[in-house]
Motif scaffolding. Structure first.
Motif, PDB file in Angstrom:
ATOM      1  N   LEU A 152      80.511  14.067 -11.401  1.00  9.06           N
ATOM      2  CA  LEU A 152      80.115  13.443 -10.333  1.00  9.06           C
ATOM      3  C   LEU A 152      80.227  11.946 -10.793  1.00  9.06           C
ATOM      4  N   PHE A 153      80.466  10.983  -9.712  1.00  2.46           N
ATOM      5  CA  PHE A 153      80.834   9.760  -9.807  1.00  2.46           C
ATOM      6  C   PHE A 153      79.599   9.195  -9.192  1.00  2.46           C
ATOM      7  N   LEU A 154      78.521   8.626 -10.119  1.00  2.00           N
ATOM      8  CA  LEU A 154      77.334   7.798  -9.819  1.00  2.00           C
ATOM      9  C   LEU A 154      77.196   6.417 -10.000  1.00  2.00           C
ATOM     10  N   GLY A 155      76.673   5.919  -9.384  1.00  3.44           N
ATOM     11  CA  GLY A 155      76.293   4.304  -9.700  1.00  3.44           C
ATOM     12  C   GLY A 155      75.946   3.412  -8.607  1.00  3.44           C
ATOM     13  N   ALA A 175      80.234  17.006 -16.012  1.00  6.70           N
ATOM     14  CA  ALA A 175      80.086  15.576 -16.625  1.00  6.70           C
ATOM     15  C   ALA A 175      79.742  14.661 -15.492  1.00  6.70           C
ATOM     16  N   VAL A 176      79.289  13.295 -15.892  1.00  4.34           N
ATOM     17  CA  VAL A 176      78.911  12.488 -15.167  1.00  4.34           C
ATOM     18  C   VAL A 176      79.348  11.302 -15.460  1.00  4.34           C
ATOM     19  N   VAL A 177      80.022  10.494 -14.413  1.00  4.70           N
ATOM     20  CA  VAL A 177      80.859   9.125 -14.831  1.00  4.70           C
ATOM     21  C   VAL A 177      79.652   8.083 -13.997  1.00  4.70           C
ATOM     22  N   TYR A 178      79.224   7.233 -14.747  1.00  2.20           N
ATOM     23  CA  TYR A 178      78.239   6.462 -13.914  1.00  2.20           C
ATOM     24  C   TYR A 178      79.067   5.219 -14.231  1.00  2.20           C
ATOM     25  N   LEU A 179      79.229   4.324 -13.056  1.00  2.00           N
ATOM     26  CA  LEU A 179      79.720   3.012 -13.247  1.00  2.00           C
ATOM     27  C   LEU A 179      78.835   1.969 -12.846  1.00  2.00           C
ATOM     28  N   PHE A 195      77.793  12.034 -20.532  1.00  4.10           N
ATOM     29  CA  PHE A 195      77.626  10.852 -19.738  1.00  4.10           C
ATOM     30  C   PHE A 195      78.801   9.657 -20.177  1.00  4.10           C
ATOM     31  N   LEU A 196      79.607   9.442 -19.123  1.00  6.23           N
ATOM     32  CA  LEU A 196      80.544   8.440 -19.585  1.00  6.23           C
ATOM     33  C   LEU A 196      80.222   7.170 -18.567  1.00  6.23           C
ATOM     34  N   VAL A 197      79.748   6.160 -19.284  1.00  4.21           N
ATOM     35  CA  VAL A 197      79.260   4.934 -18.632  1.00  4.21           C
ATOM     36  C   VAL A 197      80.288   3.915 -18.571  1.00  4.21           C
ATOM     37  N   LEU A 198      80.783   3.520 -17.412  1.00  6.07           N
ATOM     38  CA  LEU A 198      82.087   2.591 -17.438  1.00  6.07           C
ATOM     39  C   LEU A 198      81.483   1.103 -16.694  1.00  6.07           C
ATOM     40  N   VAL A 207      79.621   4.249 -23.665  1.00  4.43           N
ATOM     41  CA  VAL A 207      79.903   3.276 -22.796  1.00  4.43           C
ATOM     42  C   VAL A 207      81.456   2.610 -22.926  1.00  4.43           C
ATOM     43  N   PHE A 208      82.109   2.478 -21.900  1.00  3.39           N
ATOM     44  CA  PHE A 208      83.427   2.019 -22.270  1.00  3.39           C
ATOM     45  C   PHE A 208      83.662   0.775 -20.961  1.00  3.39           C
TER      46      PHE A 208
END
Length: 193
Positions: free
Chosen positions: A24-27, A90-94, A124-127, A170-171
């Motif tokens: 999921l691409f969330l933010g 996985a979740v990618v949170y922008l 969770f990958l926070v970009l 966080v990246f």
């Protein structure tokens, strides 16, 4: 090296069966979710209209077949995010690292996601996107402002012996400059089962 090339090299052969993952691409709105998804799919930077409805794209990254879901970040649309939590890998949170006025709002949404039982074991990958803009918050500032200090699991290969620990990191990145998110996806890929 592009993200696709890196994944082909790093993941290597996985046998006759392909791994599949739902991401999921969330933010919040204007954080760069659709731009990132299009960059991963086509490796092209294209101007986009704000996302109105959930969309999905199938991506092949190395031997992993990804089903990526992109959602509107507008407040009214965020209620629909929950409908897609089932079997997510996985979740990618922008986060728009330049929009410091909205960090508190972004933190509330991220906190709600992290506390949702349906996502309890999901990486969770926070970009922090838009790092190419001079006044963007640093990775450490984002970690602090999002309340993640002491909660992230570290970059690199993390051995999670405690099954209650959720992979979270966080990246800093710039989607338009094609930098930073590759390392984030590399980190996340070690947790996709």
């Amino acid at each position: 090296m592009s993200l696709l090339d890196w994944c082909r090299e790093a993941l290597g052969p996985l046998g006759p069966r392909q791994k599949e993952a739902k991401i999921l691409f969330l933010g919040l709105d204007n954080s760069g979710k659709t731009t990132l998804l299009r960059m991963l799919k086509d490796e092209r930077l294209v101007q986009h209209q704000p996302t109105q409805f959930p969309t999905s794209e199938e991506l092949r990254v190395g031997k992993i077949k990804l089903r990526a879901f992109d959602f509107s970040g507008r407040q009214i649309a965020r209620r629909a995010w929950r409908n897609y939590y089932t079997k997510v890998d996985a979740v990618v949170y922008l986060v728009d690292a330049c929009d410091k006025e909205r960090f508190e709002e972004s933190k509330r949404e991220l906190d709600a996601l992290l506390s949702d039982e349906a996502l309890a074991k999901v990486p969770f990958l926070v970009l922090g996107n838009k790092m190419d803009i001079p006044h963007a918050a640093s990775e450490d500032e984002l970690r602090c402002d999002l309340g993640l200090t002491g909660l992230t699991t570290g970059k690199g290969k993390v051995n999670l012996t405690d099954q209650t620990v959720r992979p979270l990191e966080v990246f800093a990145c710039s989607v338009v400059r094609k930098m930073g998110y590759g390392e984030g996806f590399e980190w996340m890929s070690q947790y996709i089962k």
